[in-house]
Design an enzyme around this catalytic site. Structure first.
Site, PDB file in Angstrom:
ATOM      1  N   TRP A  70     -11.675  -7.780  11.232  1.00  0.00           N
ATOM      2  CA  TRP A  70     -10.823  -7.336  10.127  1.00  0.00           C
ATOM      3  C   TRP A  70      -9.372  -7.451  10.559  1.00  0.00           C
ATOM      4  CZ3 TRP A  70      -7.481  -3.007  10.029  1.00  0.00           C
ATOM      5  CH2 TRP A  70      -6.883  -2.772   8.783  1.00  0.00           C
TER       6      TRP A  70
ATOM      7  N   ASN B  55       0.786  -1.244   0.000  1.00  0.00           N
ATOM      8  CA  ASN B  55       0.000   0.000   0.000  1.00  0.00           C
ATOM      9  C   ASN B  55       0.813   1.286   0.000  1.00  0.00           C
ATOM     10  OD1 ASN B  55      -2.350  -1.368  -0.141  1.00  0.00           O
ATOM     11  ND2 ASN B  55      -3.085  -0.857   1.899  1.00  0.00           N
TER      12      ASN B  55
ATOM     13  N   SER C 175       2.358  -2.036   5.176  1.00  0.00           N
ATOM     14  CA  SER C 175       3.371  -3.083   5.341  1.00  0.00           C
ATOM     15  C   SER C 175       4.755  -2.570   4.957  1.00  0.00           C
ATOM     16  CB  SER C 175       3.004  -4.307   4.494  1.00  0.00           C
ATOM     17  OG  SER C 175       2.927  -3.971   3.121  1.00  0.00           O
TER      18      SER C 175
ATOM     19  N   GLU D 294      -2.511  -0.501  -8.036  1.00  0.00           N
ATOM     20  CA  GLU D 294      -3.930  -0.667  -7.687  1.00  0.00           C
ATOM     21  C   GLU D 294      -4.555   0.724  -7.598  1.00  0.00           C
ATOM     22  OE1 GLU D 294      -6.156  -3.326  -4.325  1.00  0.00           O
ATOM     23  OE2 GLU D 294      -4.865  -1.735  -3.608  1.00  0.00           O
TER      24      GLU D 294
ATOM     25  N   ARG E  82     -15.648  -2.672   5.111  1.00  0.00           N
ATOM     26  CA  ARG E  82     -15.234  -3.879   4.386  1.00  0.00           C
ATOM     27  C   ARG E  82     -16.456  -4.723   4.014  1.00  0.00           C
ATOM     28  NH1 ARG E  82     -11.398  -1.200   4.065  1.00  0.00           N
ATOM     29  NH2 ARG E  82      -9.231  -1.639   4.589  1.00  0.00           N
TER      30      ARG E  82
ATOM     31  N   ASP F 133      -8.169 -11.799  -4.987  1.00  0.00           N
ATOM     32  CA  ASP F 133      -8.000 -10.734  -4.009  1.00  0.00           C
ATOM     33  C   ASP F 133      -8.320 -11.258  -2.604  1.00  0.00           C
ATOM     34  OD1 ASP F 133      -7.554  -8.063  -3.247  1.00  0.00           O
ATOM     35  OD2 ASP F 133      -9.709  -7.664  -3.236  1.00  0.00           O
TER      36      ASP F 133
ATOM     37  N   HIS G 109      -1.787   2.025   9.658  1.00  0.00           N
ATOM     38  CA  HIS G 109      -2.774   2.039   8.565  1.00  0.00           C
ATOM     39  C   HIS G 109      -3.423   3.420   8.564  1.00  0.00           C
ATOM     40  CE1 HIS G 109      -5.858   0.414   5.896  1.00  0.00           C
ATOM     41  NE2 HIS G 109      -5.206  -0.747   5.841  1.00  0.00           N
TER      42      HIS G 109
HETATM   43  C1  LIG Z   1      -6.572  -6.734   7.527  1.00  0.00           C
HETATM   44  C2  LIG Z   1      -5.391  -5.918   7.149  1.00  0.00           C
HETATM   45  C3  LIG Z   1      -5.149  -5.672   5.829  1.00  0.00           C
HETATM   46  C4  LIG Z   1      -4.041  -4.941   5.454  1.00  0.00           C
HETATM   47  N1  LIG Z   1      -3.809  -4.773   4.133  1.00  0.00           N
HETATM   48  C5  LIG Z   1      -2.671  -4.196   3.746  1.00  0.00           C
HETATM   49  C6  LIG Z   1      -2.360  -4.138   2.358  1.00  0.00           C
HETATM   50  O1  LIG Z   1      -3.126  -4.567   1.506  1.00  0.00           O
HETATM   51  N2  LIG Z   1      -1.159  -3.598   2.011  1.00  0.00           N
HETATM   52  C7  LIG Z   1      -0.282  -3.128   2.935  1.00  0.00           C
HETATM   53  O2  LIG Z   1       0.796  -2.669   2.553  1.00  0.00           O
HETATM   54  N3  LIG Z   1      -0.564  -3.153   4.243  1.00  0.00           N
HETATM   55  C8  LIG Z   1      -1.737  -3.682   4.680  1.00  0.00           C
HETATM   56  N4  LIG Z   1      -2.027  -3.756   6.006  1.00  0.00           N
HETATM   57  C9  LIG Z   1      -1.132  -3.074   6.978  1.00  0.00           C
HETATM   58  C10 LIG Z   1       0.048  -3.914   7.462  1.00  0.00           C
HETATM   59  O3  LIG Z   1      -0.332  -5.212   7.693  1.00  0.00           O
HETATM   60  C11 LIG Z   1       0.592  -3.282   8.739  1.00  0.00           C
HETATM   61  O4  LIG Z   1       0.837  -1.927   8.469  1.00  0.00           O
HETATM   62  C12 LIG Z   1       1.888  -3.897   9.241  1.00  0.00           C
HETATM   63  O5  LIG Z   1       1.745  -5.276   9.400  1.00  0.00           O
HETATM   64  C13 LIG Z   1       2.286  -3.253  10.568  1.00  0.00           C
HETATM   65  O6  LIG Z   1       3.502  -3.806  10.992  1.00  0.00           O
HETATM   66  P1  LIG Z   1       3.839  -3.987  12.543  1.00  0.00           P
HETATM   67  O7  LIG Z   1       5.187  -4.556  12.641  1.00  0.00           O
HETATM   68  O8  LIG Z   1       3.543  -2.742  13.280  1.00  0.00           O
HETATM   69  O9  LIG Z   1       2.748  -5.043  13.089  1.00  0.00           O
HETATM   70  P2  LIG Z   1       2.550  -6.568  12.689  1.00  0.00           P
HETATM   71  O10 LIG Z   1       3.091  -6.843  11.341  1.00  0.00           O
HETATM   72  O11 LIG Z   1       1.119  -6.856  12.932  1.00  0.00           O
HETATM   73  O12 LIG Z   1       3.444  -7.354  13.746  1.00  0.00           O
HETATM   74  C14 LIG Z   1       3.190  -7.396  15.127  1.00  0.00           C
HETATM   75  C15 LIG Z   1       4.078  -8.456  15.736  1.00  0.00           C
HETATM   76  O13 LIG Z   1       4.069  -8.366  17.156  1.00  0.00           O
HETATM   77  C16 LIG Z   1       3.960  -9.677  17.702  1.00  0.00           C
HETATM   78  N5  LIG Z   1       3.402  -9.523  19.048  1.00  0.00           N
HETATM   79  C17 LIG Z   1       2.209  -8.978  19.408  1.00  0.00           C
HETATM   80  N6  LIG Z   1       2.101  -8.971  20.756  1.00  0.00           N
HETATM   81  C18 LIG Z   1       3.247  -9.518  21.241  1.00  0.00           C
HETATM   82  C19 LIG Z   1       3.720  -9.792  22.550  1.00  0.00           C
HETATM   83  N7  LIG Z   1       3.017  -9.469  23.637  1.00  0.00           N
HETATM   84  N8  LIG Z   1       4.930 -10.385  22.690  1.00  0.00           N
HETATM   85  C20 LIG Z   1       5.690 -10.689  21.598  1.00  0.00           C
HETATM   86  N9  LIG Z   1       5.284 -10.453  20.332  1.00  0.00           N
HETATM   87  C21 LIG Z   1       4.075  -9.866  20.168  1.00  0.00           C
HETATM   88  C22 LIG Z   1       3.068 -10.395  16.688  1.00  0.00           C
HETATM   89  O14 LIG Z   1       3.143 -11.796  16.828  1.00  0.00           O
HETATM   90  C23 LIG Z   1       3.668  -9.883  15.394  1.00  0.00           C
HETATM   91  O15 LIG Z   1       4.819 -10.619  15.078  1.00  0.00           O
HETATM   92  C24 LIG Z   1      -3.152  -4.441   6.432  1.00  0.00           C
HETATM   93  C25 LIG Z   1      -3.416  -4.667   7.776  1.00  0.00           C
HETATM   94  C26 LIG Z   1      -4.531  -5.389   8.133  1.00  0.00           C
HETATM   95  C27 LIG Z   1      -4.800  -5.623   9.592  1.00  0.00           C
END
Ligand SMILES: Cc1cc2nc3c(=O)[nH]c(=O)nc-3n(C[C@H](O)[C@H](O)[C@H](O)COP(=O)(O)OP(=O)(O)OC[C@H]3O[C@@H](n4cnc5c(N)ncnc54)[C@H](O)[C@@H]3O)c2cc1C
Length: 627
Positions: free
Chosen positions: A218, A62, A435, A126, A249, A352, A389
């Protein structure tokens, strides 16, 4: 007392979380750590290959700015985020992520991610910022790169260890505590710096899916507010805790709508056939200047649909068949080409879902939905916390060192607690990183944290008395169960303890009914929020009575405590901000208008570990000059 074996792990840099930002942090930090003879350790509550929000896969990247091909500028991205967040964003952070995100995407491709390309070899978009991918294995590919980088630098990975508490001495992070979710082991991680990347939170609010659908949401159920808890409990200043995210959604299985709106140019309509974005256009005047500029912020788009629902015009539908047929119509004079195009579009529509929300494909199949023949219901989901997000909640972090930003007190992405860094959903006011941007921000934090360790990292001074007390507290739910489990005929009901599932229902009821959840039609007010705060006092008292029958429930207990803190920070901040700025996310019915004069600012909060008191504060919004 439950007596787990204590395992001590000493490291230089500790990364808590294993998602996208953690993988970015690990990949980058490992490179710099190797050069400096330092050790990096990563801890995930799940298995790295399929953990976090990208566990099931995604169908699009995204955030891609496209600087290489002159598609957009960094300033364009800053303006886009400012507009979508109704003027409230940390432009220094957004800019910093934007200038690194393209190189992150190029790395993803190098590591094996299939990004769609057209006949000329150009990425298929997209939308303006989004790239289509074959993303079923997205997380595995990114995790593999992080694992390789850590292995090459002599780092370590702990999987299935649930991080429960931060360890802080004199406003400096010194480590973290956690327990294995598979064995009776209690972990003490000692570190010179920590990066907090434990994602956002779901199930703080009562979900739409209850009963047989419970657990479906979601946002993936694995992230339960640990980033917020970890940083709040460390004493870090937090920002945008009121900015939840509510996506619209496909209803009940929460399938993505991005491809429909952006790629297929589909319309959303009410049951009466009106296109709410057109019919209710005048409402956008009330939210000027943001309502009048393009793209219309996500919360305002939600809001126009919600107005239709309030007016009794629901359900809302995505006009899938109209969109597909319109595209295929270009081939209407050639039956063979028409059939081929229809087949192609149909398979893209299913793909998708199969890439990232398989349950939506199952729901369509079970309800005989053929997207090329019949429209599908859409709805606003329950609220989530996902600062990466279109939400914005997270820790208040220091800006990039080379930018002339007013928000700078040290190393990039360091919170107000020394040595504690945050990224992804863990850092606030820098929405729309998704992501790719979360990975890029993880890289920024990883590099900065190693620099901090090289320049300032002192050996962590751990107070063992404190660790022992916290160990007893963390394992207490097991003792609670053992002490009282025989005093009942029904293990779910006992006057002496509360099981995590019941506790979660109580939290969700408070949030749903008083803090603007689904059943309150996302509306709240000062009096409702104050009542929520009264009920939180009892909920907090009862959190001391949580009981766990086994390790699995011990994890559930702590997930709910983490959610409770996220919920409290949210309620306090909505109470503090006496205006409505993001209708469609939440509506303060007693202050129904946006108040630019008084509230064009960040609403920050801080919990003081010494006194247990919360402090609320305003922080100025700074715009990058000339942007
Ligand atoms: C439904 C959905 C659809 C999405 N679609 C898109 C898309 O199409 N394109 C795009 O680019 N982005 C998309 N995103 C956004 C993207 O997924 C997030 O921006 C990204 O994953 C955030 O990264 P993060 O590292 O903050 O969290 P995450 O990737 O969610 O990682 C969190 C991590 O913390 C760990 N964790 C949690 N609690 C604990 C704990 N207490 N102890 C140890 N570990 C823990 C989890 O196991 C995980 O490994 C989407 C998100 C969602 C929810």
């Amino acid at each position: 007392m439950a007596n787990f074996e204590t395992v001590e792990v000493s490291t230089d840099l500790l990364i808590v979380g294993g998602g996208f930002s953690a993988c970015g942090a690990a990949t980058e930090a490992a490179y710099w750590a190797k050069k400096n003879g330092l050790k990096v350790t990563m801890v995930d509550k799940a298995a790295l290959d399929r953990s976090g929000a990208v566990a099931m896969g995604l169908s699009a990247i995204n955030q891609y700015v496209g600087v290489r091909d002159g598609e957009n500028t960094l300033e364009d991205y800053v303006r886009y985020v400012r507009q979508d967040l109704m003027g409230i964003s940390r432009e220094d952070l957004v800019y910093n992520i934007a200038r690194h995100v393209d190189s992150t995407v190029h790395l993803f491709e190098k590591w094996g991610l299939k990004i769609w390309t057209d006949e000329e070899g150009k990425y298929v978009h997209e939308g303006r910022w989004q790239l289509m991918i074959n993303g079923e294995s997205y997380k595995i590919i990114i995790a593999e790169a992080a694992k390789n980088a850590l292995a090459d630098a002599g780092g370590e990975i702990y999987e299935r260890v649930y991080i429960t508490e931060p360890l802080v001495e004199n406003n400096k992070i010194v480590g973290a505590l956690g327990f294995s979710t598979r064995e009776e082991k209690f972990y003490v991680f000692k570190a010179k710096a920590v990066i907090c990347t434990m994602g956002g939170a779901v199930h703080v609010f009562r979900p739409r899916s209850v009963g047989e659908g419970l657990g479906r949401s979601w946002y993936p159920p694995f992230n339960s507010g640990s980033s917020a808890y970890f940083t709040i409990k460390s004493g870090a200043e937090m920002t945008c805790q009121e900015v939840r995210f509510i996506p619209v959604r496909f209803k009940d299985a929460y399938g993505p709508v991005g491809a429909w709106f952006l790629l297929f140019k589909s319309r959303a309509i009410s049951a009466q056939g009106g296109e709410y974005m057109a019919v209710r256009k005048d409402e956008l005047q009330n939210w000027a200047p943001y309502g009048l500029a393009k793209p219309i912020p996500a919360n305002l788009r939600n809001y126009l649909g919600m107005l239709d629902m309030d007016a009794g015009l629901g359900p809302l539908y995505m006009e899938t068949s109209e969109a597909i047929n319109k595209i295929a119509d270009q081939f209407k004079d050639d039956p063979k080409a028409f059939k081929k195009k229809m087949k192609e579009l149909e398979s893209e529509a299913w793909e998708d879902f199969l890439d990232m929300t398989i349950s939506q494909a199952i729901l369509w199949a079970s309800q005989n939905v053929k997207p090329e023949e019949k429209h599908s219901e859409i709805a606003a989901c329950e609220p989530y916390f996902i600062g990466s997000h279109s939400g914005a909640s997270g820790a208040w972090v220091s800006g990039p060192e080379d930018l002339d930003t007013p928000y700078k007190w040290g190393y990039a992405n360091m919170t107000t607690v020394e040595g504690l860094f945050a990224a992804g959903d863990g850092s606030g006011a820098s929405s729309h990183k998704f992501s790719s941007g979360s990975h890029a921000e993880g890289r920024i934090a990883g590099k900065a944290a190693i620099k901090y360790i090289v320049e300032k990292g002192a050996a962590p001074a751990i107070d063992t008395g404190k660790v022992d007390a916290l160990k007893a507290k963390i394992l207490a739910p097991l003792d609670m169960w053992n002490a009282h489990c025989k005093e009942t005929t029904d293990p779910e009901i006992n006057t002496n303890y509360i099981l995590p599932r019941q506790f979660m229902f109580r939290l969700q009821k408070i949030m749903d009914e008083y803090a603007g959840g689904v059943t309150s039609a996302f509306k709240t007010s000062k009096s409702l929020l104050e009542r929520a705060m009264e009920l939180f006092v009892f909920l907090k008292e009862d959190s001391e009575k949580l009981a766990a029958r086994d390790l699995y429930e011990l994890e559930r207990c702590w997930e709910n405590v983490h959610r409770m803190w996220q919920g409290e920070a949210h309620v306090r901040t909505m109470l503090f901000r006496t205006e409505t700025r993001w209708p469609g996310y939440y509506f303060r019915a007693d202050t129904p208008k946006m108040d630019e004069a008084n509230w064009h600012c960040f609403a920050n909060c801080k919990w003081d570990p010494a006194t247990g008191e919360w402090e609320m504060m305003k922080r100025d919004v700074w715009n990058i000059p000339g942007v």
